[in-house]
Scaffold this active site. Structure first.
Site, short mmCIF file in Angstrom:
data_model
loop_
_atom_site.label_atom_id
_atom_site.label_comp_id
_atom_site.label_asym_id
_atom_site.label_seq_id
_atom_site.Cartn_x
_atom_site.Cartn_y
_atom_site.Cartn_z
CB SER A 68 -3.67 -1.81 0.02
OG SER A 68 -4.37 -1.28 1.11
CE LYS A 71 -2.56 -1.04 3.67
NZ LYS A 71 -3.88 -1.66 3.85
CE1 TYR A 194 -1.93 2.55 5.50
CE2 TYR A 194 -3.80 4.02 5.79
CZ TYR A 194 -3.29 2.79 5.42
OH TYR A 194 -4.14 1.81 4.95
CE1 TYR A 246 -7.05 -4.67 1.08
CE2 TYR A 246 -8.06 -5.29 -0.99
CZ TYR A 246 -7.34 -4.40 -0.24
OH TYR A 246 -6.93 -3.22 -0.78
CB VAL A 264 -9.65 0.05 -2.37
CG1 VAL A 264 -9.86 -1.02 -1.31
CG2 VAL A 264 -9.01 1.29 -1.81
N1 GLU Z 1 -6.53 4.18 1.83
C1 GLU Z 1 -7.24 2.97 2.05
C2 GLU Z 1 -7.45 2.76 3.54
O1 GLU Z 1 -6.53 2.90 4.27
C3 GLU Z 1 -6.45 1.84 1.48
C4 GLU Z 1 -7.30 0.68 1.37
C5 GLU Z 1 -6.75 -0.39 0.49
O2 GLU Z 1 -6.32 -0.20 -0.65
O3 GLU Z 1 -6.80 -1.50 1.02
O4 GLU Z 1 -8.53 2.49 3.97
#
Ligand code: GLU
Length: 310
Positions: A68, A71, A194, A246, A264
């Site tokens: 993430s 992002k 993504y 998060y 994650v």
């Molecule tokens: N590939 C993970 C998902 O989309 C990323 C999660 C993350 O790092 O928050 O669920």
């Protein structure tokens, strides 16, 4: 006392020592095999100064899955893309107070994701890119390479394939967005991009360098390039502070006081505007999905340097 009074190398040693004490108390992400088999006993940290200095400790040159953290890069790309004007019409800027991959909130809020760092918001941001570029994945990779000042950064295709195979919840989010009129490109094309952005592999040193423009008001101290306007860097940092961890964002702000984005894969990228960009990595996560040892290392860093945004 400020950071200038300290020897950052010895502070990083202390961060590592304190962080190591927590190894064994968290759990590595296990939703895909490529992450589940990572050796949990790893820790690395890199700090880049806006003056071009660098300090590292531990496994700062070991590649990990940025997940993430990507992002932030896709948001930066979408905000400079031909679709920029639509981004804040399609994604909010509020903390979610929900799990990062929640479907419930998306349904009740009629397809407007709370922010660009939960999965629903990130998928919309990736959709802005996918619907405006012929090769969205190459655009993302090339932005990341430019920000990190490193042409070797790659996508781990094994991770990407597993993300795709196990991505039922993300697919559900994307289809829900499509049904609510907030996904423009083909669902599978947006999801493919993504999954690939999540599967970018980088080292702590790469990530810290790539976050330098956010610490340096949009300038890249290593290349002299202007990568974004200062106002945009400020705004992205604000979003990191309110939405980057998060559902643990409030506690992280309380303990660390620095804008950051976790993934994650166990990485956390952090920004102290005007001073440093930081990346810490340790694969074991707490119950909310943030690196346990990484959070502790950043907490020690901010205490020992007396640096935060507060
Ligand atoms: N590939 C993970 C998902 O989309 C990323 C999660 C993350 O790092 O928050 O669920």
């Amino acid at each position: 006392m400020t950071h200038a009074d300290h020897d950052l190398s010895s502070i990083l040693d202390e961060c590592a020592q304190e962080a190591q004490k927590l190894i064994g108390q968290g759990h590595v992400a296990d939703y895909i095999p490529a992450l589940a088999r990572i050796n949990p006993d790893q820790f690395g940290m890199a700090v880049c100064g806006v003056d071009g200095t660098e300090f590292t400790v531990g496994q700062s040159d070991t590649s990990f899955s940025i997940q993430s953290i990507s992002k932030v890069f896709t948001l930066a790309l979408a905000l400079q893309s031909p679709g920029a004007a639509s981004v804040w019409e399609r994604v909010g800027r509020e903390p979610s107070g929900n799990a990062f991959n929640s479907l419930v909130q998306l349904e009740s809020e009629r397809g407007l994701p709370r922010n660009p760092f939960i999965n629903a918001g990130a998928i919309v941001v990736t959709d802005v890119i996918t619907s405006h570029f012929v090769s969205p994945v190459l655009q993302i990779l090339s932005l990341v390479r430019k920000y990190a000042n490193c042409d070797d950064i790659y996508i781990d295709e094994e991770v990407a394939d597993s993300e795709e195979e196990s991505g039922h919840r993300n697919a559900a989010i994307a289809h829900l967005l499509k049904s609510q009129g907030n996904l423009v490109a083909d669902v599978d094309d947006t999801l493919a991009a993504y999954y690939r952005q999540c599967s970018i592999a980088m080292t702590c040193r790469d990530v810290a360098r790539a976050f330098l423009p956010l610490a340096a008001a949009g300038q890249h101290p290593l290349t002299g390039q202007t990568l974004m306007p200062a106002l945009r860097a400020k705004r992205i940092n604000s979003l990191l502070l309110t939405c980057g961890l998060y559902d643990g964002v409030g506690n992280f702000a309380y303990r660390v006081g620095i804008p950051a984005k976790s993934g994650v894969g166990g990485g956390i990228a952090a920004v102290i505007p005007g001073h440093y960009s930081i990346c810490v990595w340790s694969p074991e996560l707490d119950e909310l999905g943030n690196s346990l040892a990484g959070t502790r290392a950043l907490e020690v860093f901010s205490h020992e340097t007396n640096l935060s945004v507060f």
